[in-house]
Design an enzyme around this catalytic site. Sequence first.
Site, PDB file in Angstrom:
ATOM      1  N   GLY A  93      -9.369   8.110  -2.171  1.00  0.00           N
ATOM      2  CA  GLY A  93     -10.068   9.371  -1.920  1.00  0.00           C
ATOM      3  C   GLY A  93     -10.822   9.319  -0.611  1.00  0.00           C
ATOM      4  O   GLY A  93     -10.711   8.362   0.149  1.00  0.00           O
ATOM      5  N   HIS A 115       1.181   5.012  -2.415  1.00  0.00           N
ATOM      6  CA  HIS A 115       0.629   5.802  -3.522  1.00  0.00           C
ATOM      7  C   HIS A 115       1.747   6.475  -4.320  1.00  0.00           C
ATOM      8  O   HIS A 115       2.596   7.146  -3.735  1.00  0.00           O
ATOM      9  CB  HIS A 115      -0.324   6.870  -2.986  1.00  0.00           C
ATOM     10  CG  HIS A 115      -1.558   6.303  -2.350  1.00  0.00           C
ATOM     11  ND1 HIS A 115      -2.771   6.240  -3.003  1.00  0.00           N
ATOM     12  CD2 HIS A 115      -1.770   5.757  -1.129  1.00  0.00           C
ATOM     13  CE1 HIS A 115      -3.677   5.700  -2.204  1.00  0.00           C
ATOM     14  NE2 HIS A 115      -3.102   5.398  -1.054  1.00  0.00           N
ATOM     15  N   HIS A 127      -9.764   0.697   0.130  1.00  0.00           N
ATOM     16  CA  HIS A 127      -9.510   1.531   1.319  1.00  0.00           C
ATOM     17  C   HIS A 127     -10.777   1.481   2.180  1.00  0.00           C
ATOM     18  O   HIS A 127     -11.838   1.957   1.758  1.00  0.00           O
ATOM     19  CB  HIS A 127      -9.319   2.995   0.912  1.00  0.00           C
ATOM     20  CG  HIS A 127      -7.937   3.385   0.498  1.00  0.00           C
ATOM     21  ND1 HIS A 127      -7.460   3.178  -0.759  1.00  0.00           N
ATOM     22  CD2 HIS A 127      -6.938   3.999   1.188  1.00  0.00           C
ATOM     23  CE1 HIS A 127      -6.223   3.667  -0.840  1.00  0.00           C
ATOM     24  NE2 HIS A 127      -5.883   4.167   0.328  1.00  0.00           N
ATOM     25  N   GLU A 138     -10.746   3.319   7.714  1.00  0.00           N
ATOM     26  CA  GLU A 138      -9.787   4.363   8.098  1.00  0.00           C
ATOM     27  C   GLU A 138     -10.590   5.537   8.654  1.00  0.00           C
ATOM     28  O   GLU A 138     -10.650   5.741   9.858  1.00  0.00           O
ATOM     29  CB  GLU A 138      -8.953   4.772   6.874  1.00  0.00           C
ATOM     30  CG  GLU A 138      -7.877   5.807   7.176  1.00  0.00           C
ATOM     31  CD  GLU A 138      -7.177   6.303   5.908  1.00  0.00           C
ATOM     32  OE1 GLU A 138      -7.703   6.108   4.799  1.00  0.00           O
ATOM     33  OE2 GLU A 138      -6.104   6.915   6.032  1.00  0.00           O
ATOM     34  N   ASP A 162       2.086   4.039   2.762  1.00  0.00           N
ATOM     35  CA  ASP A 162       0.957   4.848   2.270  1.00  0.00           C
ATOM     36  C   ASP A 162       1.432   5.997   1.373  1.00  0.00           C
ATOM     37  O   ASP A 162       1.158   5.994   0.179  1.00  0.00           O
ATOM     38  CB  ASP A 162       0.106   5.374   3.432  1.00  0.00           C
ATOM     39  CG  ASP A 162      -1.338   5.654   3.013  1.00  0.00           C
ATOM     40  OD1 ASP A 162      -1.730   5.295   1.890  1.00  0.00           O
ATOM     41  OD2 ASP A 162      -2.081   6.236   3.835  1.00  0.00           O
ATOM     42  N   HIS A 209       0.849  -1.199   0.000  1.00  0.00           N
ATOM     43  CA  HIS A 209       0.000   0.000   0.000  1.00  0.00           C
ATOM     44  C   HIS A 209       0.883   1.247   0.000  1.00  0.00           C
ATOM     45  O   HIS A 209       1.346   1.706   1.038  1.00  0.00           O
ATOM     46  CB  HIS A 209      -0.915  -0.027   1.235  1.00  0.00           C
ATOM     47  CG  HIS A 209      -2.012   0.997   1.198  1.00  0.00           C
ATOM     48  ND1 HIS A 209      -3.342   0.671   1.319  1.00  0.00           N
ATOM     49  CD2 HIS A 209      -1.985   2.339   1.019  1.00  0.00           C
ATOM     50  CE1 HIS A 209      -4.080   1.763   1.236  1.00  0.00           C
ATOM     51  NE2 HIS A 209      -3.276   2.792   1.049  1.00  0.00           N
ATOM     52  N   ASP A 251       1.569   9.081  -6.223  1.00  0.00           N
ATOM     53  CA  ASP A 251       1.521  10.541  -6.112  1.00  0.00           C
ATOM     54  C   ASP A 251       1.802  11.034  -4.690  1.00  0.00           C
ATOM     55  O   ASP A 251       1.816  12.240  -4.455  1.00  0.00           O
ATOM     56  CB  ASP A 251       0.178  11.084  -6.617  1.00  0.00           C
ATOM     57  CG  ASP A 251      -1.020  10.340  -6.065  1.00  0.00           C
ATOM     58  OD1 ASP A 251      -0.884   9.146  -5.722  1.00  0.00           O
ATOM     59  OD2 ASP A 251      -2.102  10.937  -5.962  1.00  0.00           O
TER      60      ASP A 251
HETATM   61 ZN   LIG Z   1      -3.862   4.801   0.872  1.00  0.00          ZN
END
Ligand SMILES: [Zn+2]
Length: 356
Positions: free
Chosen positions: A181, A22, A208, A211, A295, A20, A24
């Site tokens: 998102g 990202h 996701h 969380e 993350d 996991h 970006d």
């Molecule tokens: Zn994430």
Amino acid sequence: MTAPRIDTETLRRLPKAVLHDHLDGGLRPATVVELAAAVGHQLPTTDPGELAAWYFEAANSGDLVRYIATFEHTLAVMQTREGLLRTAEEYVLDLAADGVVYAEVRYAPELNTNGGLSLAEVVETVQEGLAAGMAKAAAAGTPVRVGTLLCGMRMFDRVREAADLAVAYRDAGVVGFDIAGAEDGFPPADHLAAFEHLRRESMPFTIHAGEAHGLPSIHQALQVCGAQRIGHGVRLTEDIVDGKLGRLASWVRDRRVALEMCPTSNLQTGCATSIAEHPITALKDLGFRVTLNTDNRLVSGTTMTREMSLLVEEAGWTVEDLRTVTVNALKSAFIPFDERKALIEDVVLPGYAAAL
Ligand SMILES: [Zn+2]
């Protein structure tokens, strides 16, 4: 803590697997500064050190929505072929330097089309950059295998399109799918048609969940949408009272559903209070298939080595615990079984044996 200290260099050399992370959220600050200058995007500061600190401070607000807002500046430099090639290649090299031997990188192609690239061009360009990074890492003696998860943005209406894209590029490096998102207000079942499509196509996906939102989100992701893994899942602990598991928690543990846990990120968004008390340790001890993840390395100011170090220093983790979560990640990776088995047997276990 009474656990023996393990020095950072030993931790850095341990073979790691991250499920996991990202694309970006993992850019180098200096690269953001250079690419922003090239495309005329205004940053909060043009000093790489100050920019790194700005990200960390902004992301530390304890608010998932504000945390996500910091991505405006990384995404701004990922709208051109040059920007995507460079960030994807550096992404792989930074993982290799961190001791990562297997990674699944995720991103939402719909967020990279402002410069005129089509969704297909975005995917192909990122794969080209990742391949260049993998070739350089292998040539340097630090090979890392990187698979791609395409994401749809759960608050927008292009999730099905992103799912189609994942299926179309499954033989070109894309190994799975996710929705990203803001979780609160955008439950997984809003995108049920996309997930049903992926299931019909036998394409694996994670979601996701758990969380910003609690058990209903995890339940929907698994039991309505059919996710094979859960991104974060920290709030699964709400279904565990005095060590006794409720039905959903039992399902997750007994069916060996991997939880992609991201301790530092969770502290920043306010869904955990400290590394010492982060649910990853209790869930590991209860036998859940927990995995350790970064993350967003730039936004959270972290690396896999740092996450491991925090757990060792503040939650009493041992090298055996780190080996367990690494093997867990490979067991639940979305690449074929024979490749996962080879990475565990030929790379991870010998690497830990050498360190112990
Ligand atoms: Zn994430």
